[in-house]
Design a protein around this motif. Structure first.
Motif, PDB file in Angstrom:
ATOM      1  N   HIS A 178      63.994  27.135  31.776  1.00  0.00           N
ATOM      2  CA  HIS A 178      64.522  27.918  32.905  1.00  0.00           C
ATOM      3  C   HIS A 178      65.603  28.881  32.426  1.00  0.00           C
ATOM      4  O   HIS A 178      65.723  30.010  32.939  1.00  0.00           O
ATOM      5  CB  HIS A 178      65.066  26.981  33.977  1.00  0.00           C
ATOM      6  N   GLY A 222      59.713  28.954  47.619  1.00  0.00           N
ATOM      7  CA  GLY A 222      60.216  28.035  46.601  1.00  0.00           C
ATOM      8  C   GLY A 222      59.507  26.697  46.656  1.00  0.00           C
ATOM      9  O   GLY A 222      59.121  26.135  45.616  1.00  0.00           O
ATOM     10  N   ARG A 274      63.992  40.502  41.401  1.00  0.00           N
ATOM     11  CA  ARG A 274      63.031  39.466  41.765  1.00  0.00           C
ATOM     12  C   ARG A 274      61.684  39.617  41.061  1.00  0.00           C
ATOM     13  O   ARG A 274      61.133  38.625  40.571  1.00  0.00           O
ATOM     14  CB  ARG A 274      62.851  39.421  43.285  1.00  0.00           C
ATOM     15  N   ASN A 325      70.567  19.648  44.345  1.00  0.00           N
ATOM     16  CA  ASN A 325      70.802  21.053  44.703  1.00  0.00           C
ATOM     17  C   ASN A 325      70.364  22.039  43.630  1.00  0.00           C
ATOM     18  O   ASN A 325      70.968  23.098  43.465  1.00  0.00           O
ATOM     19  CB  ASN A 325      72.279  21.284  45.051  1.00  0.00           C
ATOM     20  N   SER A 330      67.762  24.843  42.009  1.00  0.00           N
ATOM     21  CA  SER A 330      66.911  25.880  42.581  1.00  0.00           C
ATOM     22  C   SER A 330      65.450  25.462  42.490  1.00  0.00           C
ATOM     23  O   SER A 330      65.073  24.614  41.677  1.00  0.00           O
ATOM     24  CB  SER A 330      67.109  27.201  41.836  1.00  0.00           C
ATOM     25  N   ALA A 331      64.608  26.065  43.314  1.00  0.00           N
ATOM     26  CA  ALA A 331      63.182  25.739  43.297  1.00  0.00           C
ATOM     27  C   ALA A 331      62.549  26.108  41.958  1.00  0.00           C
ATOM     28  O   ALA A 331      61.680  25.389  41.450  1.00  0.00           O
ATOM     29  CB  ALA A 331      62.475  26.457  44.441  1.00  0.00           C
ATOM     30  N   SER A 332      62.968  27.224  41.371  1.00  0.00           N
ATOM     31  CA  SER A 332      62.384  27.629  40.089  1.00  0.00           C
ATOM     32  C   SER A 332      62.771  26.658  38.977  1.00  0.00           C
ATOM     33  O   SER A 332      61.957  26.332  38.108  1.00  0.00           O
ATOM     34  CB  SER A 332      62.827  29.048  39.734  1.00  0.00           C
ATOM     35  N   ARG A 362      65.713  18.329  43.839  1.00  0.00           N
ATOM     36  CA  ARG A 362      66.054  18.718  45.217  1.00  0.00           C
ATOM     37  C   ARG A 362      67.355  18.067  45.659  1.00  0.00           C
ATOM     38  O   ARG A 362      68.221  18.713  46.261  1.00  0.00           O
ATOM     39  CB  ARG A 362      64.912  18.295  46.146  1.00  0.00           C
ATOM     40  N   GLN A 371      71.440  23.079  49.904  1.00  0.00           N
ATOM     41  CA  GLN A 371      70.874  24.422  49.772  1.00  0.00           C
ATOM     42  C   GLN A 371      69.357  24.327  49.887  1.00  0.00           C
ATOM     43  O   GLN A 371      68.676  23.957  48.930  1.00  0.00           O
ATOM     44  CB  GLN A 371      71.266  25.032  48.423  1.00  0.00           C
ATOM     45  N   ARG A 406      65.647  32.951  32.947  1.00  0.00           N
ATOM     46  CA  ARG A 406      66.752  33.722  33.513  1.00  0.00           C
ATOM     47  C   ARG A 406      67.222  34.810  32.548  1.00  0.00           C
ATOM     48  O   ARG A 406      67.503  35.943  32.970  1.00  0.00           O
ATOM     49  CB  ARG A 406      67.895  32.781  33.874  1.00  0.00           C
ATOM     50  N   TRP A 451      65.345  24.941  50.019  1.00  0.00           N
ATOM     51  CA  TRP A 451      64.405  25.817  49.344  1.00  0.00           C
ATOM     52  C   TRP A 451      63.648  26.641  50.382  1.00  0.00           C
ATOM     53  O   TRP A 451      63.340  26.164  51.479  1.00  0.00           O
ATOM     54  CB  TRP A 451      63.396  25.018  48.525  1.00  0.00           C
TER      55      TRP A 451
END
Length: 657
Positions: free
Chosen positions: A465, A113, A484, A230, A232-234, A227, A107, A469, A109
């Motif tokens: 994180h 990201g 967003r 997999n 997420s960038a955040s 990375r 997946q 969220r 980025w």
């Protein structure tokens, strides 16, 4: 900020850039030639460089070549050309789909990201830089812990002699046992290249390398792991932001014992795990070669760290085999190939490492507290500090609870729990079974504590994180609009709050680091005395010195060899031990006179600052009253005496009191 900037000199900037290029360029070029791209490439490059350093040092020994920058870079360019040829051939044969084949994740980025993660790397790097610069009171400061002078002397020795065989360091570590001594010297070999390229003082080279590891290698390694798995960038950015907050790694490694090679090796673990995850997914000779090279780099830089990397690797591989049981034999074949290549690469080091096992395992340390106190130190990140990093610790605990429920991260939570357990038993318990479990780490709780932040930074990032969220979800439900902006606002609010509440522990970690670089063991006046010594003695002279007064730094700082080359004096150094005990009796002791003649000792040095718990060696007391010693340099903190051979041979008129 102004205080921080005032301590950064032009020398520091130039040497920092040199250290970055030296640590990244060789590995980056090879990995890129083999088709690696993206964050994986940025993260694994230092590990590949250390692997190449270990490989090239073995080749230099086999071929009888001296170790030098020319040899290292020549071999590096040849490795790049061979890797590019292999990758091009596989592409033309249809066995590889080109460079994108090895981008480590399914997946990707987005650009935004990646920019977010890059910003987090910059912030983490700035935090680490501030800690190191403030904690050392300037990158040129002399490390004054136990192991620092040995590492500095080893860098000088390799640079001066070109001898890169690990057994050659017997000249520094245990001169009486040159046939059996072994010390892994990959970190020292690469640092010797940095010394040759920069021409700077060795403490500045050592500390600049440490700074680059803390400021770049660690956050990029965290990003590469996230990375590859997999994330997420955040999520990755959050983990990267907190990775420079932990004291136990890397900063405590330069506080307790000043374990420069151990810290360097630990920094390679997360990039290695990122490559393991990618290798399990894609296989192929290129990834096998790179994974093996990083494993070699870890092993040859500090063998103890192999066990740190092995625990999570076993969990990752075990999970992979369980999920892909239909192809288990094919997977086991690839695993056997990888293990075989790694064993083949480390084989030249194995006799020396195995020969030192008894010495490593023989370290015994008394319990430092109760089990409950050790438990608190492990999870609230106290580790013998006046105040634990309780906020970071609570985030880490919450993160481990979250991650153990996520299949793709469960291995990390289990690994963290294992090293927390090992830390607790090493701190609070004693006995043969405990020593057996913790033997690879010298039964040292500080080395075990350094492993926990590798997993703890991901756990703490997961907790933060999760807060982002949940906050974004709450804001989104209240506004009923695009989520967003709520995510962006929540990210800034949560991470900003963490920064405001903790200041990333910059002051705390700096204060913890400072005593090992700002003490009277090697004062500025003593450094001036050592420089004066270098102008007095003849080349190849051996100078008598004490073991605990900082004079063991003399060779690293000036190139002048000393009788006692290191704070430690291993078994077998009977002649040197005798000199420490009875040097001042030389006028009436023919054995001492013989040793002085055999070692060609013409000068004696003494400093005033001492490593605890030592005092002046008995053989170096009362030197002012010995007629056969002439005082040729004197300050309140450092003295140089010259041996008067005629008076010494005349008899005991100048005996020690």
């Amino acid at each position: 900020m102004s205080d921080f900037l005032s301590r950064v000199t032009a020398q520091d900037i130039v040497l920092g850039l040199t250290s970055i290029l030296l640590l990244w360029a060789p590995g980056f070029g090879l990995a890129a030639a083999l088709g690696i791209r993206g964050w994986l490439l940025a993260g694994i490059s230092p590990g590949v460089t250390y692997g190449l350093t270990a490989l090239f040092s073995m080749i230099a020994v086999w071929l009888g070549f001296g170790w030098s920058a020319g040899f290292f870079f020549g071999a590096t360019v040849l490795s790049w050309l061979a890797a590019a040829a292999l990758h091009l051939w596989r592409v033309r044969q249809g066995r590889s789909s080109g460079s994108q084949h090895f981008v480590a994740a399914e997946q990707p980025w987005s650009r935004a990201g990646s920019a977010l993660v890059a910003t987090a790397v910059a912030v983490a790097g700035t935090v680490a830089t501030a800690v190191v610069v403030r904690g050392t009171s300037g990158v040129g400061a002399v490390g004054q812990g136990w192991d620092a002078p040995f590492h500095g002397n080893a860098i000088r020795f390799i640079s001066d002699t070109g001898l890169v065989d690990p057994t050659a360091l017997a000249a520094l570590g245990n001169p009486e046992t040159s046939g059996t001594f072994f010390y892994p010297n990959t970190w020292h070999a690469l640092s010797a290249i940095a010394l040759d390229l920069s021409g700077q003082q060795i403490p500045r080279v050592m500390n600049s390398g440490a700074l680059v590891i803390a400021a770049l290698a660690v956050p990029l390694g965290v990003a590469a792991l996230l990375r590859a798995n997999n994330a997420s960038a955040s999520f990755a950015a959050t983990c990267v932001l907190v990775c420079s907050s932990f004291a136990a790694f890397p900063f405590d490694m330069w506080t307790w014992g000043q374990l420069y090679p151990y810290a360097a090796s630990i920094s390679l673990v997360l990039p290695f795990l990122a490559l393991i995850l990618t290798w399990l997914r894609l296989k192929g000779p290129q990834l096998t070669a790179l994974t093996s090279l990083i494993a070699l780099g870890i092993f040859a830089t500090h063998p103890s760290v192999v066990f740190v990397a092995a625990v999570p690797s076993a969990f990752i591989i075990g999970r992979h085999l369980f999920l892909d049981r239909s192809r288990v034999w094919r997977e086991l074949t690839w695993i056997a190939i990888l293990v075989g290549v790694v064993v083949g690469l480390v084989a030249p080091f194995l006799p020396g490492v195995l020969g030192s096992v008894d010495g490593v395992a023989g370290y015994t340390r008394p319990p430092a507290g109760s089990i409950s106190a050790a438990f608190g130190d492990a999870f609230l990140l106290g580790n013998a500090a006046p105040e634990p990093q309780w906020m970071l610790g609570l985030l880490m605990i919450a993160g481990f609870i979250l991650l153990v429920r996520v299949d793709t991260w469960r291995w990390l939570a289990f690994s963290g729990a294992i090293f927390a357990f090992l830390y607790i038993v090493a701190t609070a318990l004693n006995g043969s079974s405990i020593e057996f479990l913790t033997a690879p780490w010298y039964n040292d709780r500080y080395r075990l504590a350094a492993a926990l932040p590798l997993f703890g930074c991901v756990a703490a990032g997961a907790a933060l994180h999760g807060l982002v969220r949940r906050t974004a979800s709450a804001l989104g439900s209240m506004t009923g609009k695009d989520v967003r902006p709520a995510i962006a606002v929540s990210f800034v609010a949560i991470l900003g709050s963490y920064a405001l509440l903790t200041n990333f522990f910059i002051e705390r970690n700096s204060e913890r680091l400072r005593p090992s670089f700002d003490s009277p063991v090697v004062s500025h006046a003593e450094r001036l005395g050592m420089q004066a010594l270098a102008e007095i003695v003849e080349p190849d002279d051996l100078v008598m010195n004490d073991r605990g007064d900082g004079s063991v730094w003399t060779y690293a700082l000036t190139g002048v060899r000393t009788v006692i080359p290191h704070y430690g004096l291993p078994a077998g150094n009977d002649d040197r031990a005798l000199l420490l005990d009875r040097f001042n009796e030389a006028a009436k002791n023919s054995d001492i006179q013989r040793l002085i003649d055999d070692m060609d000792i013409e000068h004696v040095i003494v400093g005033e600052g001492f490593m605890l718990p030592w005092e002046r060696a008995t053989g170096l007391t009362g030197l002012d009253q010995l007629e056969w010693l002439d005082l040729v340099y004197s300050t309140p903190e450092f003295r140089i005496y010259q041996v008067n051979r005629q008076l010494l041979a005349a008899g005991p008129q100048g005996e020690a009191p």
